[in-house]
Design an enzyme around this catalytic site. Structure first.
Site, short mmCIF file in Angstrom:
data_model
loop_
_atom_site.label_atom_id
_atom_site.label_comp_id
_atom_site.label_asym_id
_atom_site.label_seq_id
_atom_site.Cartn_x
_atom_site.Cartn_y
_atom_site.Cartn_z
N SER A 1 0.85 -1.19 0.00
CA SER A 1 0.00 0.00 0.00
C SER A 1 0.89 1.23 0.00
O SER A 1 2.04 1.19 0.45
CB SER A 1 -0.90 0.00 1.24
N TYR B 1 -1.28 -0.73 10.42
CA TYR B 1 -1.49 -1.09 9.02
C TYR B 1 -0.30 -0.63 8.18
O TYR B 1 0.26 -1.39 7.39
CB TYR B 1 -2.79 -0.48 8.49
#
Length: 262
Positions: free
Chosen positions: A144, A154
């Site tokens: 990401s 995350y």
């Protein structure tokens, strides 16, 4: 051997929706047989039937919960079948947590870490010996743009995926195995709805399509590139992110707007 038997096979985790489903579609359109991994058997079977009909490939369904040891073992077992080698592995399965770290349960945090880091580690370790023995293979790890930004666990997990992929490509690229971290920015999928994120808080020009993310990811992997950041706008962000003040990059994801009860 029939033409279909001679096709190469790609295994995709998180294949039932979003970026994973788009990887399945584009790889099928290129003539690869598929192994589709996700939790929802019914959805996988519907997807497999559609891809077989549209592209004339074989699509195998492998339902598995990758936060469970048994689910991971089932996928590892398929990856290590020497009679049915997997030439392309796409580690795509993922999840997001909307709350602050101290508010989330430690069980949810640990599951996220397992899914984003431990599972790609185990699946790559399982498929790699066969690829090295054949002198060819492709591994795509969906990371990401968050890997370049300090935004909670995350981002930390995706930064691990990015580093793992860079190392893997350097270590095994000369032996025929291409490893790429694909680092998309905001992408139109079910991911944000499942998290409960307010998508309207992100400007429309920042949104990418899954089709573009996968197309650029597959192309960069085929070229042997260790990192793919789809679109020029996110490439620029990845370059400048380490230079930005923390107050600009450390912020929680906006929650979805709540509709008042009637």
């Amino acid at each position: 051997m029939t033409p279909q038997d001679s096709r190469t096979t790609a295994l995709i985790t998180g294949a039932s929706a979003g970026i994973g489903a788009e990887f399945a579609r584009q790889l099928a359109s290129q003539g690869h047989n598929l192994v589709l991994v996700a939790r929802d058997r019914a959805r996988l079977e519907e997807e497999a039937e559609d891809l077989e009909r549209r592209y004339g490939i074989s699509a195998e369904v492998l339902p598995a919960d990758l936060t469970d040891d048994g689910g991971v073992a089932a996928v590892v077992g398929r990856l290590t079948e020497s009679a049915r080698p997997v030439e392309i592995l796409v580690n795509n399965a993922g999840r997001g947590l909307l709350g602050e770290f101290e508010q989330n349960s430690i069980l949810d945090e640990k599951r996220g870490l397992v899914l984003h880091c431990q599972v790609p580690l185990e699946l790559t370790h399982a498929v790699l010996p066969g690829m090295l023995a054949r002198g060819s293979g492709r591994i795509i790890n969906v990371a990401s743009i968050a890997a370049f930004l300090p935004r909670g666990t995350y981002s930390a997990a995706k930064a691990w995926v990015l580093s793992f992929s860079r190392w893997g490509n350097a270590a095994y690229g000369k032996r025929g195995v291409k490893v790429t971290a694909v680092c998309p920015g905001s992408t139109h999928t079910e991911f944000h709805e499942r998290m409960g994120t307010d998508k309207s808080a992100t400007p429309s020009w920042l949104w990418l399509t899954a089709e573009r993310v996968v197309r650029e990811g597959l192309a960069d992997n085929a070229r042997g590139r260790a990192v793919c950041v789809p679109s020029k706008r996110y490439k620029a962000l990845a370059l400048v992110a380490p230079l930005l003040p923390g107050r600009l990059v450390i912020r929680p994801a906006p929650r979805a707007k709540q509709v008042p009860a009637s």
